[in-house]
Scaffold this active site. Structure first.
Site, PDB file in Angstrom:
ATOM      1  CB  ILE A   1      -0.771   0.482   1.154  1.00  9.48           C
ATOM      2  CG1 ILE A   1      -1.733  -1.132   1.344  1.00  9.48           C
ATOM      3  CG2 ILE A   1      -1.808   1.447   1.502  1.00  9.48           C
ATOM      4  CD1 ILE A   1      -2.756  -1.815   0.342  1.00  9.48           C
TER       5      ILE A   1
ATOM      6  CD  GLN B   1     -10.910   3.854  -5.896  1.00  9.43           C
ATOM      7  OE1 GLN B   1     -10.562   4.567  -6.144  1.00  9.43           O
ATOM      8  NE2 GLN B   1     -11.466   3.438  -6.881  1.00  9.43           N
TER       9      GLN B   1
ATOM     10  CG  ASN C   1      -2.000   7.476  -0.922  1.00  6.16           C
ATOM     11  OD1 ASN C   1      -2.134   7.936  -0.002  1.00  6.16           O
ATOM     12  ND2 ASN C   1      -1.770   9.380  -1.737  1.00  6.16           N
ATOM     13  N   PRO C   2      -2.003   4.911   1.493  1.00  6.10           N
ATOM     14  CG  PRO C   2      -1.006   4.107   3.872  1.00  6.10           C
ATOM     15  CD  PRO C   2      -0.923   5.485   2.154  1.00  6.10           C
TER      16      PRO C   2
ATOM     17  CE  LYS D   1      -1.263  -9.584  -5.519  1.00  3.38           C
ATOM     18  NZ  LYS D   1      -1.310 -10.007  -4.764  1.00  3.38           N
ATOM     19  N   GLY D   2      -4.240  -3.922  -7.983  1.00  5.18           N
ATOM     20  CA  GLY D   2      -4.940  -2.722  -7.752  1.00  5.18           C
ATOM     21  C   GLY D   2      -5.808  -2.820  -6.768  1.00  5.18           C
ATOM     22  CB  VAL D   3      -7.126  -0.271  -4.664  1.00 10.36           C
ATOM     23  CG1 VAL D   3      -6.394  -1.268  -3.787  1.00 10.36           C
ATOM     24  CG2 VAL D   3      -7.098   1.111  -4.485  1.00 10.36           C
ATOM     25  N   GLY D   4      -9.262  -1.229  -7.721  1.00  9.62           N
ATOM     26  CA  GLY D   4     -10.215   0.216  -8.055  1.00  9.62           C
ATOM     27  C   GLY D   4     -11.555  -0.888  -7.607  1.00  9.62           C
ATOM     28  CD  GLU D   5     -12.703  -2.068 -12.059  1.00  9.82           C
ATOM     29  OE1 GLU D   5     -11.951  -3.010 -11.858  1.00  9.82           O
ATOM     30  OE2 GLU D   5     -12.610  -1.567 -12.462  1.00  9.82           O
TER      31      GLU D   5
END
Length: 215
Positions: free
Chosen positions: A103, A112, A105-106, A175-179
Protein backbone atom coordinates in the site's frame (compact mmCIF):
# COMPACT_ATOMS: atom_id res chain seq x y z
CA UNK A 1 17.86 12.47 -8.77
CA UNK A 2 20.38 9.96 -7.47
CA UNK A 3 22.50 10.41 -10.60
CA UNK A 4 22.58 14.19 -10.05
CA UNK A 5 23.91 13.72 -6.53
CA UNK A 6 26.27 10.78 -6.98
CA UNK A 7 27.99 12.42 -9.98
CA UNK A 8 28.43 15.79 -8.23
CA UNK A 9 31.75 16.17 -6.40
CA UNK A 10 30.15 18.69 -4.02
CA UNK A 11 27.59 16.18 -2.80
CA UNK A 12 28.17 13.94 0.23
CA UNK A 13 26.74 11.17 -1.95
CA UNK A 14 29.41 11.55 -4.64
CA UNK A 15 30.68 8.22 -5.92
CA UNK A 16 28.01 6.10 -4.25
CA UNK A 17 26.32 5.17 -7.52
CA UNK A 18 22.59 4.93 -8.10
CA UNK A 19 22.32 1.58 -6.29
CA UNK A 20 24.36 2.91 -3.37
CA UNK A 21 21.72 5.33 -2.07
CA UNK A 22 18.28 4.92 -0.51
CA UNK A 23 15.41 7.42 -0.28
CA UNK A 24 13.91 8.19 3.11
CA UNK A 25 11.95 11.14 4.53
CA UNK A 26 12.73 13.50 1.67
CA UNK A 27 16.44 12.71 1.58
CA UNK A 28 18.87 10.46 -0.27
CA UNK A 29 21.13 8.52 2.10
CA UNK A 30 24.28 6.48 1.43
CA UNK A 31 23.73 2.80 2.09
CA UNK A 32 27.24 2.32 3.49
CA UNK A 33 27.22 5.42 5.70
CA UNK A 34 23.86 6.83 6.80
CA UNK A 35 25.52 9.89 8.30
CA UNK A 36 26.07 11.10 4.72
CA UNK A 37 22.82 12.30 3.21
CA UNK A 38 21.28 15.18 1.29
CA UNK A 39 17.76 16.52 0.83
CA UNK A 40 16.02 16.52 -2.54
CA UNK A 41 15.81 20.33 -2.53
CA UNK A 42 19.57 20.66 -1.94
CA UNK A 43 20.37 18.32 -4.82
CA UNK A 44 18.03 20.15 -7.22
CA UNK A 45 19.20 23.61 -6.14
CA UNK A 46 22.87 22.82 -6.71
CA UNK A 47 22.09 21.31 -10.13
CA UNK A 48 20.09 24.42 -11.07
CA UNK A 49 16.87 22.59 -11.87
CA UNK A 50 13.42 22.83 -10.30
CA UNK A 51 12.15 19.35 -11.07
CA UNK A 52 13.24 15.94 -12.31
CA UNK A 53 11.03 13.66 -14.35
CA UNK A 54 11.60 10.02 -15.25
CA UNK A 55 9.54 7.37 -16.99
CA UNK A 56 9.64 3.62 -16.62
CA UNK A 57 7.59 0.53 -17.26
CA UNK A 58 7.11 -2.66 -15.33
CA UNK A 59 5.35 -5.94 -15.81
CA UNK A 60 5.11 -9.25 -13.97
CA UNK A 61 7.23 -12.16 -15.08
CA UNK A 62 5.18 -14.21 -17.61
CA UNK A 63 6.34 -17.44 -15.96
CA UNK A 64 5.18 -16.16 -12.56
CA UNK A 65 1.80 -15.22 -14.04
CA UNK A 66 1.21 -18.83 -14.98
CA UNK A 67 2.06 -20.09 -11.50
CA UNK A 68 0.73 -17.41 -9.15
CA UNK A 69 -2.47 -15.38 -8.74
CA UNK A 70 -1.74 -11.70 -9.33
CA UNK A 71 -4.91 -9.98 -8.17
CA UNK A 72 -5.98 -8.20 -5.01
CA UNK A 73 -8.46 -10.09 -2.87
CA UNK A 74 -10.72 -9.35 0.04
CA UNK A 75 -13.88 -10.08 1.99
CA UNK A 76 -16.81 -7.86 2.92
CA UNK A 77 -19.21 -8.36 5.83
CA UNK A 78 -22.59 -6.62 5.97
CA UNK A 79 -25.19 -6.23 8.70
CA UNK A 80 -28.76 -5.38 7.66
CA UNK A 81 -32.05 -4.61 9.36
CA UNK A 82 -35.29 -5.58 7.62
CA UNK A 83 -38.71 -4.31 8.65
CA UNK A 84 -40.82 -7.48 8.98
CA UNK A 85 -44.05 -5.71 7.97
CA UNK A 86 -42.86 -3.32 5.27
CA UNK A 87 -39.88 -5.27 3.92
CA UNK A 88 -37.72 -2.13 3.98
CA UNK A 89 -34.00 -2.93 4.08
CA UNK A 90 -31.37 -0.82 5.80
CA UNK A 91 -27.69 -1.68 5.87
CA UNK A 92 -26.55 -0.86 9.40
CA UNK A 93 -22.84 -1.72 9.20
CA UNK A 94 -20.21 -2.91 6.71
CA UNK A 95 -16.66 -4.15 7.27
CA UNK A 96 -14.21 -4.95 4.49
CA UNK A 97 -10.77 -6.56 4.70
CA UNK A 98 -8.52 -6.37 1.64
CA UNK A 99 -5.05 -7.52 0.63
CA UNK A 100 -3.72 -5.48 -2.27
CA UNK A 101 0.02 -5.93 -2.08
CA UNK A 102 2.14 -3.00 -1.00
CA UNK A 103 0.00 0.00 0.00
CA UNK A 104 1.79 3.10 -1.24
CA UNK A 105 -0.84 5.70 -0.28
CA UNK A 106 -2.96 4.37 2.62
CA UNK A 107 -5.43 7.27 2.72
CA UNK A 108 -6.13 7.11 -0.99
CA UNK A 109 -6.54 3.32 -0.88
CA UNK A 110 -8.91 3.55 2.08
CA UNK A 111 -11.00 6.17 0.28
CA UNK A 112 -11.11 4.01 -2.85
CA UNK A 113 -12.28 0.99 -0.85
CA UNK A 114 -14.90 3.04 1.03
CA UNK A 115 -16.26 4.23 -2.31
CA UNK A 116 -16.30 0.68 -3.67
CA UNK A 117 -18.24 -0.63 -0.68
CA UNK A 118 -20.78 2.17 -1.03
CA UNK A 119 -21.10 1.37 -4.72
CA UNK A 120 -21.67 -2.31 -3.90
CA UNK A 121 -24.40 -1.35 -1.42
CA UNK A 122 -25.93 0.84 -4.10
CA UNK A 123 -25.77 -2.03 -6.60
CA UNK A 124 -27.57 -4.32 -4.15
CA UNK A 125 -30.38 -2.00 -3.02
CA UNK A 126 -30.69 1.07 -5.24
CA UNK A 127 -29.36 1.18 -8.78
CA UNK A 128 -31.27 -0.06 -11.80
CA UNK A 129 -31.17 1.16 -15.39
CA UNK A 130 -34.66 0.73 -16.88
CA UNK A 131 -34.77 0.13 -20.63
CA UNK A 132 -37.76 0.86 -22.86
CA UNK A 133 -38.16 -2.42 -24.75
CA UNK A 134 -39.81 -0.68 -27.69
CA UNK A 135 -37.15 1.93 -28.38
CA UNK A 136 -34.06 0.64 -26.55
CA UNK A 137 -33.75 3.94 -24.70
CA UNK A 138 -32.81 4.20 -21.05
CA UNK A 139 -35.91 5.52 -19.30
CA UNK A 140 -34.19 6.83 -16.15
CA UNK A 141 -31.08 8.40 -17.62
CA UNK A 142 -30.76 11.19 -15.05
CA UNK A 143 -30.11 11.52 -11.34
CA UNK A 144 -33.69 12.61 -10.74
CA UNK A 145 -34.94 9.12 -11.62
CA UNK A 146 -31.88 6.86 -11.33
CA UNK A 147 -31.75 5.88 -7.68
CA UNK A 148 -28.39 6.18 -5.91
CA UNK A 149 -27.67 6.24 -2.16
CA UNK A 150 -27.36 9.49 -0.24
CA UNK A 151 -25.53 10.03 3.04
CA UNK A 152 -28.48 8.72 5.05
CA UNK A 153 -28.29 5.40 3.18
CA UNK A 154 -24.62 4.81 3.94
CA UNK A 155 -23.89 2.97 7.21
CA UNK A 156 -20.73 3.12 9.32
CA UNK A 157 -17.93 1.57 7.25
CA UNK A 158 -14.69 -0.05 8.35
CA UNK A 159 -11.83 -0.86 5.97
CA UNK A 160 -8.99 -3.16 6.99
CA UNK A 161 -5.95 -3.39 4.72
CA UNK A 162 -4.10 -6.64 5.23
CA UNK A 163 -0.32 -6.39 4.97
CA UNK A 164 0.85 -8.42 2.00
CA UNK A 165 4.30 -8.82 0.47
CA UNK A 166 4.02 -10.19 -3.06
CA UNK A 167 7.40 -10.57 -4.79
CA UNK A 168 5.86 -11.92 -7.99
CA UNK A 169 3.27 -9.37 -9.09
CA UNK A 170 5.75 -6.59 -10.06
CA UNK A 171 8.92 -4.90 -8.86
CA UNK A 172 7.06 -2.74 -6.31
CA UNK A 173 4.68 -5.45 -5.14
CA UNK A 174 1.60 -3.28 -5.68
CA UNK A 175 -1.86 -4.33 -6.89
CA UNK A 176 -5.00 -2.53 -8.00
CA UNK A 177 -7.82 -1.47 -5.68
CA UNK A 178 -10.18 -0.11 -8.33
CA UNK A 179 -12.99 -2.67 -8.11
CA UNK A 180 -12.10 -5.02 -5.27
CA UNK A 181 -14.25 -3.02 -2.83
CA UNK A 182 -17.33 -3.32 -5.06
CA UNK A 183 -17.43 -6.96 -6.05
CA UNK A 184 -18.01 -8.56 -2.66
CA UNK A 185 -20.16 -5.81 -1.18
CA UNK A 186 -23.33 -6.47 -3.17
CA UNK A 187 -23.14 -10.19 -2.38
CA UNK A 188 -22.52 -9.46 1.30
CA UNK A 189 -25.71 -7.39 1.47
CA UNK A 190 -27.72 -10.10 -0.31
CA UNK A 191 -26.36 -12.76 2.05
CA UNK A 192 -27.23 -10.62 5.06
CA UNK A 193 -30.79 -10.18 3.75
CA UNK A 194 -31.07 -13.96 3.34
CA UNK A 195 -29.76 -14.49 6.87
CA UNK A 196 -32.30 -12.00 8.25
CA UNK A 197 -35.35 -13.12 6.26
CA UNK A 198 -34.70 -16.59 4.90
CA UNK A 199 -35.35 -15.26 1.39
CA UNK A 200 -32.61 -15.89 -1.17
CA UNK A 201 -32.77 -13.06 -3.70
CA UNK A 202 -30.90 -13.74 -6.93
CA UNK A 203 -31.20 -10.44 -8.77
CA UNK A 204 -30.39 -6.83 -8.01
CA UNK A 205 -31.57 -4.45 -6.83
CA UNK A 206 -33.32 -6.32 -4.05
CA UNK A 207 -36.94 -5.22 -4.10
CA UNK A 208 -39.36 -5.00 -1.19
CA UNK A 209 -41.95 -7.05 -3.09
CA UNK A 210 -39.52 -9.93 -3.46
CA UNK A 211 -39.32 -10.21 0.31
CA UNK A 212 -43.03 -9.76 0.98
CA UNK A 213 -44.29 -12.16 -1.70
CA UNK A 214 -42.15 -15.10 -0.60
CA UNK A 215 -44.01 -17.85 1.29
Amino acid sequence: LADLATNDEQSPLFGAGNAGVIARAGRLIRRDDESRSESYSEILARAGVTEVEAWGTGAPNPAAMEEYAMHAHGAVFAEVKVDPELGQIRVSRMVGAFAAGRIVNPRMVQSQLFGGMIWGLSFALHEEAVTDRRTGRIMNANLGEYHIPVNADVPPLDVITVEEHDPHVNALGIKGVGEIGITGSAGAVANAVWHATGVRVRRFPIRIEELLTQP
